[in-house]
Design a protein around this motif. Sequence first.
Motif, PDB file in Angstrom:
ATOM      1  N   ARG A  54       8.324  14.082  -8.495  1.00 27.54           N
ATOM      2  CA  ARG A  54       7.412  12.941  -8.606  1.00 27.54           C
ATOM      3  C   ARG A  54       7.594  11.991  -7.427  1.00 27.54           C
ATOM      4  O   ARG A  54       6.614  11.504  -6.858  1.00 27.54           O
ATOM      5  N   ALA A  55       8.812  11.726  -7.033  1.00 35.72           N
ATOM      6  CA  ALA A  55       9.065  10.850  -5.881  1.00 35.72           C
ATOM      7  C   ALA A  55       8.474  11.453  -4.612  1.00 35.72           C
ATOM      8  O   ALA A  55       7.899  10.734  -3.782  1.00 35.72           O
ATOM      9  N   GLU A  58       4.601  11.079  -4.858  1.00 34.40           N
ATOM     10  CA  GLU A  58       4.184   9.696  -4.665  1.00 34.40           C
ATOM     11  C   GLU A  58       4.318   9.279  -3.202  1.00 34.40           C
ATOM     12  O   GLU A  58       3.477   8.546  -2.690  1.00 34.40           O
ATOM     13  N   ALA A 105       0.622  13.111  -9.334  1.00 36.34           N
ATOM     14  CA  ALA A 105       1.219  11.850  -8.879  1.00 36.34           C
ATOM     15  C   ALA A 105       0.608  10.651  -9.596  1.00 36.34           C
ATOM     16  O   ALA A 105       1.295   9.662  -9.840  1.00 36.34           O
ATOM     17  N   ASP A 109       4.320   9.426 -15.829  1.00 38.03           N
ATOM     18  CA  ASP A 109       5.522  10.267 -15.842  1.00 38.03           C
ATOM     19  C   ASP A 109       5.951  10.465 -17.289  1.00 38.03           C
ATOM     20  O   ASP A 109       6.299   9.503 -17.967  1.00 38.03           O
ATOM     21  N   ALA A 112       9.089   8.837 -18.489  1.00 36.60           N
ATOM     22  CA  ALA A 112       9.214   7.377 -18.431  1.00 36.60           C
ATOM     23  C   ALA A 112       8.711   6.684 -19.687  1.00 36.60           C
ATOM     24  O   ALA A 112       8.612   5.479 -19.719  1.00 36.60           O
ATOM     25  N   PRO A 116       3.353   3.510 -17.723  1.00 39.85           N
ATOM     26  CA  PRO A 116       3.800   3.799 -16.365  1.00 39.85           C
ATOM     27  C   PRO A 116       4.790   2.739 -15.888  1.00 39.85           C
ATOM     28  O   PRO A 116       4.715   1.582 -16.291  1.00 39.85           O
ATOM     29  N   THR A 117       5.715   3.136 -15.048  1.00 40.94           N
ATOM     30  CA  THR A 117       6.697   2.202 -14.503  1.00 40.94           C
ATOM     31  C   THR A 117       6.100   1.508 -13.278  1.00 40.94           C
ATOM     32  O   THR A 117       5.275   2.080 -12.570  1.00 40.94           O
ATOM     33  N   GLU A 119       6.954   0.992 -10.319  1.00 38.25           N
ATOM     34  CA  GLU A 119       7.074   1.606  -8.994  1.00 38.25           C
ATOM     35  C   GLU A 119       6.249   2.885  -8.860  1.00 38.25           C
ATOM     36  O   GLU A 119       6.221   3.493  -7.805  1.00 38.25           O
ATOM     37  N   SER A 120       5.539   3.272  -9.899  1.00 37.49           N
ATOM     38  CA  SER A 120       4.811   4.539  -9.875  1.00 37.49           C
ATOM     39  C   SER A 120       3.402   4.396  -9.309  1.00 37.49           C
ATOM     40  O   SER A 120       2.798   3.327  -9.358  1.00 37.49           O
ATOM     41  N   CYS A 122       0.828   5.793 -10.620  1.00 36.54           N
ATOM     42  CA  CYS A 122      -0.014   5.576 -11.798  1.00 36.54           C
ATOM     43  C   CYS A 122      -0.125   4.082 -12.080  1.00 36.54           C
ATOM     44  O   CYS A 122      -1.218   3.556 -12.310  1.00 36.54           O
ATOM     45  N   TRP A 123       0.984   3.392 -12.074  1.00 37.51           N
ATOM     46  CA  TRP A 123       0.988   1.958 -12.342  1.00 37.51           C
ATOM     47  C   TRP A 123       0.190   1.208 -11.280  1.00 37.51           C
ATOM     48  O   TRP A 123      -0.618   0.333 -11.603  1.00 37.51           O
TER      49      TRP A 123
END
Length: 187
Positions: A54-55, A58, A105, A109, A112, A116-117, A119-120, A122-123
Motif C-alpha cells: 500500500r505504501a 500510494e 491505492a 486499507d 486500518a 481511512p487513515t 495519511e492514506s 483514500c483519506w
Amino acid sequence: MPAQRADARRNYARLLVIAEEEVAAHGAEASLEQIARTAGVGSATVRRHFPGRRALLEAVFRNRVEALCTLARDLVDDHDARTALLTWLSAVTAYASSARGMAVALSPDPTAGSDPTPESACWAVAEAGEPLLRRAVQDGAVAPGVAMVDLIALITGIALTTEHHSDPAAEADRLLRLTVAGISPQQ
C-alpha cells in the motif's frame, strides 16, 4: 525527522521510477522483490522506503492523488453543485481505471479498520471531495446520507471490475454514468 542522505534520496527516486514501471505492468500485484532486483538493491532497501504494498502504491500515485485533490478544490465554487461533483467523480473514475493499481491505492486499507487513515490516498481523496458532496446534498442533487467513502468505494469497485476490459476507462465511465442515473427508468 532528520533529512535523508543524498544516496537515500537517489535510491528512493530510482525505486519510485522502477515501481511506477512495475505497477503499470502488473498493477497492484507488482513485486517488491522484482523492484529491488531491477534497482540493484536489497529487498530491505525497498521495504525501508515502502514498508508495504500500500505504501508503494500510494507513493506511485501521489501526483495523481494531488491532482484529484486540486481539481476538487477548483470545482468547489462551481455554480452547479451536481455538475461539479459529477465532473470530479468522473475524473477520479478516469484516473482509477486508466492506471493499473490506483483503485487499490484509493480503496480503504482493510487492515486500518472502517475509516481511512489521514495519511492514506483514500483519506486525501475523500477529504478533498467532501465539500463537493456536501454542496450537492445541500442543493438536493444527492440524497442525504451518502458518504464520500461510499462514492470512493463505488469508483474503486468500478475501476477494479473494468481493469481487464479492452477499454477500461470507457467501460468505467459507462458504469459510473449508469450508477449515477440509477437503474430505474425516469418518471
